[in-house]
Design a protein around this motif. Structure first.
Motif, short mmCIF file in Angstrom:
data_model
loop_
_atom_site.label_atom_id
_atom_site.label_comp_id
_atom_site.label_asym_id
_atom_site.label_seq_id
_atom_site.Cartn_x
_atom_site.Cartn_y
_atom_site.Cartn_z
N ARG A 93 -0.44 17.25 -10.57
CA ARG A 93 -1.11 16.10 -11.19
C ARG A 93 -0.51 15.80 -12.56
O ARG A 93 -0.39 14.63 -12.94
N TYR A 94 -0.12 16.82 -13.31
CA TYR A 94 0.54 16.59 -14.59
C TYR A 94 1.88 15.89 -14.38
O TYR A 94 2.24 14.95 -15.09
N ARG A 95 2.65 16.36 -13.36
CA ARG A 95 3.96 15.77 -13.11
C ARG A 95 3.87 14.33 -12.63
O ARG A 95 4.81 13.55 -12.80
N SER A 96 2.76 13.96 -12.01
CA SER A 96 2.62 12.62 -11.45
C SER A 96 2.38 11.56 -12.51
O SER A 96 2.47 10.36 -12.22
N LEU A 97 2.05 11.97 -13.75
CA LEU A 97 1.76 11.01 -14.81
C LEU A 97 3.05 10.46 -15.42
O LEU A 97 4.09 11.13 -15.44
N VAL A 132 6.02 13.49 -20.66
CA VAL A 132 5.71 14.64 -19.80
C VAL A 132 6.91 15.58 -19.88
O VAL A 132 8.02 15.20 -19.53
N ILE A 133 6.68 16.80 -20.35
CA ILE A 133 7.77 17.76 -20.56
C ILE A 133 7.53 18.97 -19.67
O ILE A 133 6.49 19.63 -19.77
N GLU A 134 8.49 19.26 -18.80
CA GLU A 134 8.40 20.43 -17.92
C GLU A 134 9.41 21.47 -18.36
O GLU A 134 10.59 21.16 -18.58
N THR A 154 -1.76 14.95 -29.74
CA THR A 154 -2.18 16.21 -29.15
C THR A 154 -1.35 16.47 -27.90
O THR A 154 -0.50 15.65 -27.53
N ASP A 155 -1.60 17.59 -27.26
CA ASP A 155 -0.92 17.88 -25.99
C ASP A 155 -1.83 18.71 -25.11
O ASP A 155 -2.71 19.42 -25.58
N TRP A 156 -1.62 18.56 -23.83
CA TRP A 156 -2.26 19.41 -22.83
C TRP A 156 -1.14 20.16 -22.14
O TRP A 156 -0.19 19.56 -21.64
N VAL A 157 -1.26 21.48 -22.10
CA VAL A 157 -0.20 22.31 -21.53
C VAL A 157 -0.77 23.14 -20.39
O VAL A 157 -1.73 23.90 -20.59
N VAL A 166 4.03 22.71 -17.78
CA VAL A 166 4.11 21.25 -17.74
C VAL A 166 3.21 20.76 -18.86
O VAL A 166 2.01 21.07 -18.87
N ALA A 167 3.76 20.02 -19.82
CA ALA A 167 3.01 19.57 -21.00
C ALA A 167 2.89 18.05 -21.00
O ALA A 167 3.87 17.34 -20.72
N LEU A 168 1.70 17.58 -21.30
CA LEU A 168 1.46 16.15 -21.51
C LEU A 168 1.41 15.89 -23.01
O LEU A 168 0.56 16.46 -23.71
N CYS A 169 2.31 15.07 -23.53
CA CYS A 169 2.29 14.66 -24.93
C CYS A 169 1.40 13.42 -25.03
O CYS A 169 1.69 12.39 -24.41
N LEU A 170 0.33 13.51 -25.81
CA LEU A 170 -0.71 12.49 -25.82
C LEU A 170 -0.97 11.96 -27.22
O LEU A 170 -0.76 12.66 -28.21
#
Length: 267
Positions: A93-97, A132-134, A154-157, A166-170
């Motif tokens: 789901r993280y990769r799909s963003l 999105v950083i993997e 912020t980020d969600w990792v 997989v990190a979401l940069c937000l």
């Protein structure tokens, strides 16, 4: 006059009969030679056995092919990768963003919240995806690229079982009228803001702030950041004399103005 004769010849015996017996023996010898050259080798070959004719010495039957033993397939441990690895739904789901997607606000305290996508025009859109950083397991801790830091970012990792992330940069989607918590202290005749929680947000009118937050600020304006450094006037009009504080957020492209939330009953 008397006639003389040879002692080994007798009168009346034919002289040509002797050579005839020798010729018979010659023919018989030829026949025996042909027999020896043709019949004897053929008998020898038959005794030895020809390939495929079943004759001769007994031969061992061909061995059947060796089949591998039948047994249960061994599964790889979950997270080890490959076909036996358990699927990682959160990572997928993280990769799909994509950059530009907007998400609902997450529950406080979650290290890797479940992303819930909403239209960016929805008032409930709280965060926007910048990147999105993997990072594969082999690159963990080796200077890999990280999400930018700063006010409103912020980020969600999410970390997988194999150590990869997989990190979401937000970035926070700020709107006028929304609130956030801050640490506000007295400063002479006024107040000063030491710190503010620009990432998680706070419900306007809600009491019971956790430390170190001491007050709630309400956003009065969100506009592009000024091109040059200088005084910033956050007042909405000439009659707006409220104390304002401002932040340059979103990586330096947005100006955020806020003031103290008015006491209950005076809004």
């Amino acid at each position: 006059m008397s006639r003389r004769t040879r002692p080994d010849r007798r009168p009346g015996r034919p002289h040509a009969a002797r050579p005839a017996i020798g010729g018979q023996f010659l023919v018989l010898g030829v026949i025996l030679a042909v027999f020896a050259l043709w019949i004897v080798p053929e008998l020898a070959r038959s005794a030895a056995g020809r390939p495929g004719d079943g004759a001769g010495a007994a031969q061992a039957p061909p061995e059947p092919p060796v089949e591998p033993p039948v047994g249960p397939a061994k599964e790889r441990p979950a997270g080890a990768g490959g076909a036996g690895a358990a699927p990682d739904g959160t990572a997928e789901r993280y990769r799909s963003l994509l950059a530009g997607d907007c998400l609902l606000r997450s529950r406080a305290g979650q290290a890797a919240p479940e992303p819930r996508r909403v239209p960016c025009g929805d008032p409930a859109a709280f965060l926007r995806v910048d990147d999105v950083i993997e990072t594969p397991p082999t690159a963990a801790g080796s200077g890999h690229r990280e999400c930018p830091r700063g006010p409103g970012l912020t980020d969600w990792v999410h970390r997988g079982a194999d150590g990869g992330t997989v990190a979401l940069c937000l970035r926070r989607e700020f709107r006028a009228g929304e609130c956030f918590a801050a640490e506000v202290v007295a400063d002479g005749d006024g107040h000063a803001v030491r710190d503010a929680d620009l990432r998680t947000g706070h419900t306007c009118g809600e009491s019971g702030l956790s430390e170190p937050w001491t007050a709630t600020l309400v956003i009065t304006d969100v506009r592009p950041a000024p091109a040059a450094e200088g005084p910033v006037d956050c007042a909405l009009d000439a009659g707006d004399r409220r104390p304002h504080w401002y932040w340059i957020v979103g990586g330096g492209d947005t100006l955020l103005c806020a003031t103290l939330e008015p006491p209950a009953g005076t809004r």
